[in-house]
Design an enzyme around this catalytic site. Structure first.
Site, mmCIF file in Angstrom:
data_model
loop_
_atom_site.group_PDB
_atom_site.id
_atom_site.type_symbol
_atom_site.label_atom_id
_atom_site.label_comp_id
_atom_site.label_asym_id
_atom_site.label_seq_id
_atom_site.Cartn_x
_atom_site.Cartn_y
_atom_site.Cartn_z
ATOM 1 N N ALA A 9 0.922 -1.086 0.022
ATOM 2 C CA ALA A 9 0.190 0.156 0.014
ATOM 3 C C ALA A 9 1.002 1.272 0.010
ATOM 4 O O ALA A 9 0.304 2.167 0.514
ATOM 5 C CB ALA A 9 -1.039 0.070 1.212
ATOM 6 N N ARG A 15 -2.975 8.111 -10.188
ATOM 7 C CA ARG A 15 -4.118 7.998 -11.311
ATOM 8 C C ARG A 15 -5.286 8.630 -10.563
ATOM 9 O O ARG A 15 -6.414 8.523 -11.277
ATOM 10 C CB ARG A 15 -4.239 6.641 -11.856
ATOM 11 C CG ARG A 15 -3.065 6.615 -12.921
ATOM 12 C CD ARG A 15 -2.926 4.914 -13.341
ATOM 13 N NE ARG A 15 -2.235 4.202 -12.328
ATOM 14 C CZ ARG A 15 -1.873 2.935 -12.518
ATOM 15 N NH1 ARG A 15 -2.370 2.178 -13.610
ATOM 16 N NH2 ARG A 15 -1.312 2.249 -11.744
ATOM 17 N N LYS A 22 -4.686 6.799 -2.042
ATOM 18 C CA LYS A 22 -5.592 5.975 -2.814
ATOM 19 C C LYS A 22 -6.339 4.870 -1.939
ATOM 20 O O LYS A 22 -7.439 4.646 -1.987
ATOM 21 C CB LYS A 22 -4.932 5.223 -3.969
ATOM 22 C CG LYS A 22 -5.589 4.189 -4.625
ATOM 23 C CD LYS A 22 -5.147 3.574 -6.071
ATOM 24 C CE LYS A 22 -4.012 2.710 -5.708
ATOM 25 N NZ LYS A 22 -3.768 1.930 -7.322
ATOM 26 N N ASN A 225 -7.482 1.896 -9.845
ATOM 27 C CA ASN A 225 -6.408 2.767 -10.111
ATOM 28 C C ASN A 225 -6.854 4.200 -10.447
ATOM 29 O O ASN A 225 -6.205 5.128 -10.063
ATOM 30 C CB ASN A 225 -5.549 2.450 -11.459
ATOM 31 C CG ASN A 225 -4.665 1.234 -11.172
ATOM 32 O OD1 ASN A 225 -4.324 0.728 -10.242
ATOM 33 N ND2 ASN A 225 -4.789 0.233 -12.119
ATOM 34 N N LYS A 329 -32.934 14.132 14.315
ATOM 35 C CA LYS A 329 -31.353 14.263 14.747
ATOM 36 C C LYS A 329 -31.272 13.878 16.042
ATOM 37 O O LYS A 329 -31.804 14.601 16.869
ATOM 38 C CB LYS A 329 -30.804 15.489 14.179
ATOM 39 C CG LYS A 329 -29.028 15.307 14.355
ATOM 40 C CD LYS A 329 -28.597 16.754 14.748
ATOM 41 C CE LYS A 329 -28.871 17.034 16.175
ATOM 42 N NZ LYS A 329 -28.314 18.373 16.637
ATOM 43 N N ALA A 357 -48.247 18.143 11.868
ATOM 44 C CA ALA A 357 -47.516 18.690 10.608
ATOM 45 C C ALA A 357 -46.725 19.957 10.962
ATOM 46 O O ALA A 357 -47.382 20.706 11.573
ATOM 47 C CB ALA A 357 -48.410 18.700 9.550
ATOM 48 N N ASN A 363 -33.685 23.687 18.323
ATOM 49 C CA ASN A 363 -32.886 23.203 19.307
ATOM 50 C C ASN A 363 -31.585 24.019 19.544
ATOM 51 O O ASN A 363 -30.614 23.844 20.178
ATOM 52 C CB ASN A 363 -32.363 21.930 18.843
ATOM 53 C CG ASN A 363 -31.999 21.924 17.577
ATOM 54 O OD1 ASN A 363 -32.135 22.767 16.668
ATOM 55 N ND2 ASN A 363 -31.047 20.799 17.365
HETATM 56 C C1 UD1 Z 1 1.281 -4.224 -10.772
HETATM 57 C C2 UD1 Z 1 1.859 -5.633 -11.467
HETATM 58 C C3 UD1 Z 1 1.306 -5.758 -12.800
HETATM 59 C C4 UD1 Z 1 -0.171 -6.194 -12.699
HETATM 60 C C5 UD1 Z 1 -0.756 -5.295 -11.842
HETATM 61 C C6 UD1 Z 1 -2.040 -5.854 -11.356
HETATM 62 C C7 UD1 Z 1 4.492 -4.902 -10.940
HETATM 63 C C8 UD1 Z 1 5.566 -4.535 -11.429
HETATM 64 N N1 UD1 Z 1 3.461 -4.835 -11.705
HETATM 65 O O1 UD1 Z 1 1.222 -3.177 -11.790
HETATM 66 O O2 UD1 Z 1 2.146 -6.694 -13.294
HETATM 67 O O3 UD1 Z 1 -0.651 -6.454 -13.955
HETATM 68 O O4 UD1 Z 1 -0.206 -4.840 -10.499
HETATM 69 O O5 UD1 Z 1 -3.092 -4.734 -10.725
HETATM 70 O O6 UD1 Z 1 4.419 -5.426 -9.994
HETATM 71 N N2 UD1 Z 1 3.214 -0.645 -4.332
HETATM 72 C C9 UD1 Z 1 4.151 -0.334 -3.568
HETATM 73 N N3 UD1 Z 1 5.245 0.139 -3.196
HETATM 74 C C10 UD1 Z 1 5.528 0.964 -4.528
HETATM 75 C C11 UD1 Z 1 4.768 0.635 -5.754
HETATM 76 C C12 UD1 Z 1 3.492 0.100 -5.453
HETATM 77 O O7 UD1 Z 1 3.624 -0.664 -2.069
HETATM 78 O O8 UD1 Z 1 6.771 1.184 -4.510
HETATM 79 C C13 UD1 Z 1 1.905 -0.959 -4.004
HETATM 80 C C14 UD1 Z 1 0.604 -0.130 -4.451
HETATM 81 O O9 UD1 Z 1 0.273 0.687 -3.289
HETATM 82 C C15 UD1 Z 1 -0.383 -1.216 -4.756
HETATM 83 C C16 UD1 Z 1 0.694 -2.222 -5.589
HETATM 84 O O10 UD1 Z 1 1.652 -2.293 -5.069
HETATM 85 O O11 UD1 Z 1 -1.069 -1.406 -3.884
HETATM 86 C C17 UD1 Z 1 0.475 -2.458 -6.945
HETATM 87 O O12 UD1 Z 1 1.262 -1.159 -7.311
HETATM 88 P P1 UD1 Z 1 0.440 -0.383 -8.706
HETATM 89 O O13 UD1 Z 1 1.431 0.949 -8.947
HETATM 90 O O14 UD1 Z 1 -0.807 -0.112 -8.732
HETATM 91 O O15 UD1 Z 1 1.107 -1.372 -9.861
HETATM 92 P P2 UD1 Z 1 0.734 -1.795 -11.359
HETATM 93 O O16 UD1 Z 1 1.401 -0.807 -12.277
HETATM 94 O O17 UD1 Z 1 -0.832 -1.712 -11.515
HETATM 95 CA CA CA Z 2 -2.608 -1.300 -9.533
#
Ligand code: UD1
Ligand code: CA
Length: 435
Positions: A9, A15, A22, A225, A329, A357, A363
């Site tokens: 996370a 995005r 997010k 996303n 309320k 009515a 209040n």
């Molecule tokens: C990733 C996968 C992709 C897959 C997709 C599915 C990789 C390189 N790519 O891409 O193959 O199809 O998920 O949804 O793994 N996060 C971190 N630290 C970071 C970057 C991200 O904890 O440095 C976490 C984000 O918060 C998120 C998750 O990893 O919960 C996925 O990251 P996101 O950037 O959404 O990956 P995608 O580009 O969607």
């Molecule tokens: Ca993702």
């Protein structure tokens, strides 16, 4: 199960175009990340959350909701960004308790523990794959002679690779020692300058380690996303909540128009009409909620509400009839009728009382909120203003159109309005018309 869970996370979630992280965006009233945490806690007593962006804020809301059950980690700056980097601390796999490691993402609230069962096989690596008609933006799973060879991210893919419709879900279960041996080999020499977790799959495949690819549903395993995907996920979650309520015996009219939050509970026989919104920690017990009413953080017991009533936080309404355009309320209403067009705020109203009515509890005096206490069998005529603080004893009768400022004693008739004058032919004089 001897399983540790890591929830990723730390991503910046650009995005979403939002100042709110997010994973703290909500569907059906609950933070995205909380869904993943709940799922993880059903599977394991060793749950780790990786944070980076707005880490303090996210940690704080998680700790409030799940006190002392979670381990938090801040992703090393040196390994940021990247899903692989997220699992590293000081170039080593972060320390977890069990030999198997399930990787979840904080932006996939629709995954349930039962859909993860196929990941817990003997295979050293299990990864979820989706057969998608629209693979754009996802990592493509490249197979060779039916075996997973590698995962290529959209931005690194050749034209041919982009044609592949088998995509990586981003959810995996690893033997801890396998993951540990490959993670330090990750580099960020790729189009996004990220430490890709997906490269672990490539290294393992080169060493002929068995990788089990598990078909998972696109609906459940698609990450959120942007805000359009957030809305889509909410629709799916709403459907689940409504279906469950109906299976448990709730009647719903035009269910697709009913908005329901995750923390709402139903007990006994309930009927919910179209366009109703039930929000927050609300309990509906043996009650009928009529069309387009909104109820938040309240308890409705053996009552009928609406249509178009607004029940705001901290109400307990029992054995009562609340009609159209009534707003309530912070009130306790027991065995009353308030059929039309009223505001009842910060009040307590006892059994057998009737609110006519247009009755308003005044209040708020501009500085403080005050209480209106109405006893049993009180009859409040239409269009009265009850100026709080006010206490009306049992069996008070209030004449319509009164402004009431003074407390009453049991049995009082209260009336405060000027006498009516009828001026003969006043109409014709005013409009300068002939009779
Ligand atoms: C990733 C996968 C992709 C897959 C997709 C599915 C990789 C390189 N790519 O891409 O193959 O199809 O998920 O949804 O793994 N996060 C971190 N630290 C970071 C970057 C991200 O904890 O440095 C976490 C984000 O918060 C998120 C998750 O990893 O919960 C996925 O990251 P996101 O950037 O959404 O990956 P995608 O580009 O969607
Ligand atoms: Ca993702």
């Amino acid at each position: 199960m001897n399983l540790s869970v890591v929830i990723l996370a730390a991503g910046s979630g650009t995005r979403m175009k939002s100042d709110t992280p997010k994973v703290l965006h909500k569907i059906c009233g609950e933070e995205l990340l909380f869904y993943s945490i709940e799922c993880a806690l059903e599977l394991s007593d060793d749950v780790h959350i990786i944070l980076y962006h707005q880490a303090d804020k996210i940690r704080q809301v998680c700790e409030q909701r799940f006190p002392s059950t979670l381990s938090f980690h801040i992703q090393d700056h040196a390994n940021f960004p990247g899903t692989g980097g997220a699992l590293l601390q000081d170039k080593k796999l972060l320390s977890t308790k069990y030999p198997k490691l399930l990787i979840l993402n904080g932006d996939m609230p629709l995954i349930t523990p039962s859909s993860l069962t196929p990941f817990f096989s003997n295979s050293p690596i299990s990864m979820g794959v989706i057969h998608s008609s629209n693979p754009f933006g996802y990592g493509r799973v490249i197979l060779k002679e039916g075996r997973v060879q590698k995962i290529i991210e959209e931005k690194d893919a050749t034209q041919d690779e982009k044609e592949v419709c088998t995509i990586n879900s981003g959810i995996y279960c690893f033997d801890r020692d396998v993951l540990e041996s490959y993670l330090p080999k990750l580099s960020n020499q790729n189009a996004q300058k990220e430490y890709y977790l997906t490269d672990v799959i490539k290294f393992a495949s080169q060493d002929e380690i068995s990788i089990s690819s598990i078909d998972v549903s696109e609906e459940e395993f698609s990450g959120i996303n942007d805000k359009s995907q957030l809305a889509q996920a909410q629709e799916i979650m709403l459907n689940r909540l409504r279906k469950k309520a109906m299976k448990d015996g709730v009647i719903m009219h035009l269910p697709h128009t009913i908005y329901l939050e995750k923390s709402v509970r139903f007990e006994g026989e309930c009927e919910i009409e179209q366009g109703v919104q039930l929000l927050g920690k609300t309990l509906i017990q043996n009650s009928h909620i009529k069309a387009h009413s909104v109820i938040r953080d309240s308890q409705i017991i053996s009552s009928d509400i609406g249509p178009m009533a607004h029940i705001r936080p901290k109400c307990r309404i029992e054995n009562s009839h609340i009609g159209n355009f009534v707003e309530v309320k912070n009130s306790h209403l027991s065995g009353i009728k308030a059929g039309h067009l009223s505001y009842l705020g910060d009040s307590e109203i006892g059994e057998g009382s009737n609110i006519g009515a247009g009755v308003i509890t005044c209040n708020y005096d501009g500085k403080t909120k005050h209480k209106t206490l109405i006893g049993k069998n009180v009859f409040v005529g239409s269009d009265c203003q009850l100026i709080a603080p006010l206490k009306l004893a049992d069996h008070t009768l209030i004449g319509a159109g009164s402004t009431v400022r003074k407390d009453s004693k049991e049995g009082d008739l209260v009336i405060s309005r000027s006498d009516q004058k009828n001026i003969a032919d006043g109409f014709f004089m005013f409009f300068k018309e002939k009779k």
